[in-house]
Scaffold this motif. Structure first.
Motif, PDB file in Angstrom:
ATOM      1  N   VAL A  28       0.878  -1.168   0.000  1.00 29.61           N
ATOM      2  CA  VAL A  28       0.000   0.000   0.000  1.00 29.61           C
ATOM      3  C   VAL A  28       0.915   1.218   0.000  1.00 29.61           C
ATOM      4  O   VAL A  28       1.615   1.475   0.975  1.00 29.61           O
ATOM      5  CB  VAL A  28      -0.939   0.010   1.218  1.00 29.61           C
ATOM      6  N   THR A  29       0.934   1.948  -1.090  1.00 33.09           N
ATOM      7  CA  THR A  29       1.900   3.034  -1.241  1.00 33.09           C
ATOM      8  C   THR A  29       1.535   4.283  -0.452  1.00 33.09           C
ATOM      9  O   THR A  29       2.414   5.025  -0.020  1.00 33.09           O
ATOM     10  CB  THR A  29       2.049   3.408  -2.723  1.00 33.09           C
ATOM     11  N   ASP A  30       0.238   4.528  -0.273  1.00 36.44           N
ATOM     12  CA  ASP A  30      -0.170   5.734   0.443  1.00 36.44           C
ATOM     13  C   ASP A  30      -1.610   5.585   0.912  1.00 36.44           C
ATOM     14  O   ASP A  30      -2.365   4.739   0.405  1.00 36.44           O
ATOM     15  CB  ASP A  30      -0.050   6.969  -0.452  1.00 36.44           C
ATOM     16  N   ALA A  31      -1.990   6.396   1.886  1.00 37.09           N
ATOM     17  CA  ALA A  31      -3.368   6.427   2.390  1.00 37.09           C
ATOM     18  C   ALA A  31      -3.698   7.847   2.787  1.00 37.09           C
ATOM     19  O   ALA A  31      -2.819   8.628   3.168  1.00 37.09           O
ATOM     20  CB  ALA A  31      -3.543   5.481   3.574  1.00 37.09           C
ATOM     21  N   PRO A  69      -3.347   1.608 -11.062  1.00 35.77           N
ATOM     22  CA  PRO A  69      -4.054   2.868 -11.279  1.00 35.77           C
ATOM     23  C   PRO A  69      -5.428   2.927 -10.616  1.00 35.77           C
ATOM     24  O   PRO A  69      -6.229   3.796 -10.949  1.00 35.77           O
ATOM     25  CB  PRO A  69      -4.169   2.943 -12.798  1.00 35.77           C
ATOM     26  N   VAL A  70      -5.695   2.028  -9.689  1.00 36.89           N
ATOM     27  CA  VAL A  70      -6.980   1.992  -9.003  1.00 36.89           C
ATOM     28  C   VAL A  70      -6.787   2.366  -7.540  1.00 36.89           C
ATOM     29  O   VAL A  70      -6.009   1.730  -6.825  1.00 36.89           O
ATOM     30  CB  VAL A  70      -7.653   0.611  -9.107  1.00 36.89           C
ATOM     31  N   VAL A  71      -7.467   3.413  -7.092  1.00 37.00           N
ATOM     32  CA  VAL A  71      -7.497   3.814  -5.686  1.00 37.00           C
ATOM     33  C   VAL A  71      -8.771   3.246  -5.079  1.00 37.00           C
ATOM     34  O   VAL A  71      -9.831   3.251  -5.721  1.00 37.00           O
ATOM     35  CB  VAL A  71      -7.467   5.347  -5.547  1.00 37.00           C
ATOM     36  N   HIS A  72      -8.675   2.736  -3.872  1.00 38.59           N
ATOM     37  CA  HIS A  72      -9.851   2.160  -3.212  1.00 38.59           C
ATOM     38  C   HIS A  72     -10.316   3.067  -2.082  1.00 38.59           C
ATOM     39  O   HIS A  72      -9.505   3.642  -1.349  1.00 38.59           O
ATOM     40  CB  HIS A  72      -9.544   0.758  -2.680  1.00 38.59           C
ATOM     41  N   GLY A  85       1.774   2.595 -11.292  1.00 37.46           N
ATOM     42  CA  GLY A  85       1.159   2.630  -9.970  1.00 37.46           C
ATOM     43  C   GLY A  85       0.911   4.055  -9.533  1.00 37.46           C
ATOM     44  O   GLY A  85       1.331   5.023 -10.186  1.00 37.46           O
ATOM     45  N   ILE A  86       0.213   4.189  -8.425  1.00 37.81           N
ATOM     46  CA  ILE A  86      -0.053   5.501  -7.831  1.00 37.81           C
ATOM     47  C   ILE A  86       0.747   5.598  -6.540  1.00 37.81           C
ATOM     48  O   ILE A  86       0.597   4.768  -5.641  1.00 37.81           O
ATOM     49  CB  ILE A  86      -1.559   5.698  -7.579  1.00 37.81           C
ATOM     50  N   TRP A  87       1.607   6.615  -6.458  1.00 37.49           N
ATOM     51  CA  TRP A  87       2.528   6.734  -5.329  1.00 37.49           C
ATOM     52  C   TRP A  87       1.998   7.651  -4.232  1.00 37.49           C
ATOM     53  O   TRP A  87       2.421   7.544  -3.081  1.00 37.49           O
ATOM     54  CB  TRP A  87       3.878   7.263  -5.821  1.00 37.49           C
ATOM     55  N   SER A  88       1.100   8.564  -4.567  1.00 39.40           N
ATOM     56  CA  SER A  88       0.681   9.563  -3.581  1.00 39.40           C
ATOM     57  C   SER A  88      -0.760   9.964  -3.838  1.00 39.40           C
ATOM     58  O   SER A  88      -1.168  10.156  -4.992  1.00 39.40           O
ATOM     59  CB  SER A  88       1.589  10.797  -3.671  1.00 39.40           C
ATOM     60  N   VAL A 136      -6.606  13.888  -5.301  1.00 40.74           N
ATOM     61  CA  VAL A 136      -5.521  14.148  -6.230  1.00 40.74           C
ATOM     62  C   VAL A 136      -4.505  13.021  -6.080  1.00 40.74           C
ATOM     63  O   VAL A 136      -4.262  12.532  -4.969  1.00 40.74           O
ATOM     64  CB  VAL A 136      -4.869  15.522  -5.965  1.00 40.74           C
ATOM     65  N   ALA A 137      -3.929  12.579  -7.202  1.00 38.94           N
ATOM     66  CA  ALA A 137      -3.027  11.435  -7.177  1.00 38.94           C
ATOM     67  C   ALA A 137      -1.831  11.690  -8.076  1.00 38.94           C
ATOM     68  O   ALA A 137      -1.959  12.311  -9.148  1.00 38.94           O
ATOM     69  CB  ALA A 137      -3.757  10.166  -7.624  1.00 38.94           C
ATOM     70  N   GLY A 138      -0.669  11.197  -7.650  1.00 38.18           N
ATOM     71  CA  GLY A 138       0.540  11.225  -8.464  1.00 38.18           C
ATOM     72  C   GLY A 138       0.877   9.811  -8.880  1.00 38.18           C
ATOM     73  O   GLY A 138       0.877   8.893  -8.063  1.00 38.18           O
ATOM     74  N   ALA A 139       1.180   9.614 -10.174  1.00 38.80           N
ATOM     75  CA  ALA A 139       1.292   8.266 -10.716  1.00 38.80           C
ATOM     76  C   ALA A 139       2.624   8.032 -11.409  1.00 38.80           C
ATOM     77  O   ALA A 139       3.386   8.964 -11.693  1.00 38.80           O
ATOM     78  CB  ALA A 139       0.142   8.005 -11.692  1.00 38.80           C
ATOM     79  N   GLY A 140       2.859   6.750 -11.688  1.00 40.81           N
ATOM     80  CA  GLY A 140       4.086   6.340 -12.346  1.00 40.81           C
ATOM     81  C   GLY A 140       4.104   6.589 -13.826  1.00 40.81           C
ATOM     82  O   GLY A 140       5.119   6.303 -14.488  1.00 40.81           O
TER      83      GLY A 140
END
Length: 506
Positions: A147-150, A166-169, A198-201, A212-216
């Motif tokens: 889990v990269t971030d919450a 690329p999926v946030v839950h 992936g999504i890092w933040s 808002v999300a930051g991705a690879g």
């Protein structure tokens, strides 16, 4: 953190392009002192009301209380508490059998949540004394590697988590409510099989309606939770976007930090061309984390060049001016996960527009996080960061080290007692010196919004394969006084109620 980097592709260190030679800021730095006294970082006590104490400890609790009660001036809470910087490590801590990637207090201080490599997001009730009651455990669906971030919404009703996907839950924080909502950030929709990034933040907006999300894939996304649609896909970076956040309460200002060494400022009111409002230049290696003061003006960042920088976005470089600058890439491409920083620390970008640069910590092994101290208890007069040397570093705005909390040393002094045979080396109180890294790596730290307490989230154990959350509190005369001795013992929760999730409380 690129996809190739994450899965073990090593890079050859390249010579750094021409930069100004190592040039550390003076300490204390007049620029930082000016910030601390201009009123933008909390209440400034008038000089005529500053009383010089003759006591050995001029900022002791008794002295501060005496001054508050006998003064005609009504001091804000931040003025009273700003000298109560955490300096003592509690004997109690939380332990996991997996690395902890993030740990933060909620904005009102009633919850603490962690995200770990065992694909679990744990939410704790912090309204009572430590050890906190485990409020809810969210098990990550479709997670990859970790889990990269919450992120927790401001009303504490929803928690979102990301992974190398690329999926946030999205999950409810109510213990009785099960199930999760997948929020697909990919352009091809939820059924798109192309999942190469992936999504890092991730961060909730102030009103909880957007993420808002930051991705690879070098993009930053803004997602509308109600309509389940991606509102914005901003493609201004050339490498992984490791950190993102909202800049103010309105949600119009956005910040993004990338492995391309750039921090970009976006204004949603002028995004017809999807072009950034400006660029913050100063780091010469990739950005690991950014934190906003939430005033639409000041920003804090950590970089793999082993520096933390404070920015005023009024000093940004315009997008048009930035495009005319050459060269733009000053990175040595060293692998921060395994290699030492080639240095020198303090290498300055020729067009550095940061206000302050802080050094002394280590940004290696993982994406180390940094934060502003909370305004209520400190007036945001301090900034702090985790560190791969196993410490939490706290600076005053002028660059002076206010305190350094040695999490690694505190961990070594606590021999845990487990009944799980997999943890027998802890039960025997042994300290491994070979085959793995025995120094803790503090990936994240969180200062309680209303109490002089910092919770550090670190990697510990043999080869740093375990996670630990430790509490560090302010204690008057901590060097001479100590808390009452308590027995360091773990509660083995194997076979008990599954809600406990086999967390070990110490």
């Amino acid at each position: 953190m690129s996809f190739a980097e994450h899965f073990g592709v090593y890079f050859t260190v390249q010579p750094r392009r021409s930069v100004i030679s190592s040039q550390l800021d003076p300490v204390p730095n007049p620029k930082g002192a000016e910030l601390a006294n201009n009123g933008e970082f909390g209440y400034v006590e008038p000089k005529e009301y500053q009383i010089k104490s003759r006591r050995k400890y001029p900022h002791s609790l008794g002295d501060r209380l005496f001054r508050r009660e006998t003064s005609f001036v009504k001091y804000p809470c931040s003025t009273f508490c700003r000298n109560f910087v955490p300096n003592h490590t509690s004997k109690n801590f939380l332990h996991y059998h997996a690395r902890t990637y993030s740990g933060q207090f909620s904005e009102d201080g009633t919850f603490f949540f962690t995200a770990s490599q065992d694909f679990k997001v744990r939410l704790y009730d912090t309204t009572q004394n430590f050890p906190w009651r485990l409020y809810k455990t969210v098990r990550a669906d479709m997670a990859h590697w970790t889990v990269t971030d919450a992120s927790l919404s401001r009303d504490n009703k929803w928690i979102a988590y990301s992974s190398i996907s690329p999926v946030v839950h999205l999950a409810s924080t109510i213990p009785e409510v099960e199930g999760q909502e997948p929020l697909d950030f990919s352009a091809g929709g939820y059924n798109d099989m192309h999942r190469s990034y992936g999504i890092w933040s991730i961060r909730f907006s102030a009103d909880g309606r957007e993420i808002v999300a930051g991705a690879g894939d070098s993009c930053m996304y803004v997602y509308d939770i109600e309509t389940r649609q991606v509102l914005l896909q901003l493609e201004g970076h050339t490498d992984d976007v490791n950190a993102v956040c909202f800049g103010d309460e309105s949600g119009n200002i956005l910040y993004s930090g990338s492995d391309d060494q750039l921090i970009k400022v976006w204004d949603r009111r002028s995004l017809q061309s999807k072009q950034e409002a400006g660029v913050l230049l100063g780091h010469v290696e990739g950005i690991t984390y950014i934190d906003s003061k939430k005033d639409g003006r000041y920003l804090l960042s950590n970089g793999k060049d082993q520096t933390m920088k404070l920015w005023d976005i009024r000093k940004l470089v315009s997008a048009d001016k930035f495009r005319d600058m050459e060269p733009k890439d000053y990175s040595t491409r060293f692998d921060y996960r395994y290699q030492r920083f080639p240095g020198p620390v303090g290498s300055r970008h020729p067009n550095d527009c940061s206000v302050m640069t802080y050094t002394g910590h280590q940004v290696l092994r993982t994406l180390i996080r940094c934060h502003f101290a909370p305004p209520t208890t400190s007036g945001s007069q301090y900034v702090y960061s985790g560190s791969s040397d196993g410490k939490v570093h706290i600076w005053s705005l002028d660059g002076q080290a206010k305190n350094i909390i040695d999490v690694s040393a505190a961990s070594e002094n606590k021999a845990a007692i487990h009944t799980d045979p997999r943890e027998r080396y802890y039960r025997l109180g042994l300290r491994f010196r070979g085959g793995g890294d025995s120094v803790a790596c503090v990936r994240d730290a969180s200062w309680h919004p209303y109490l002089p307490i910092i919770a550090s989230s670190s990697w510990n154990g043999y080869s740093a394969e375990e996670g630990r959350v430790m509490l560090h509190q302010w204690l008057e005369d901590a060097e001479e006084e100590a808390l009452p001795e308590t027995k360091d013992a773990a509660i083995n929760l194997d076979g008990q109620d599954d809600d406990y999730d086999q967390d070990d409380y110490f």
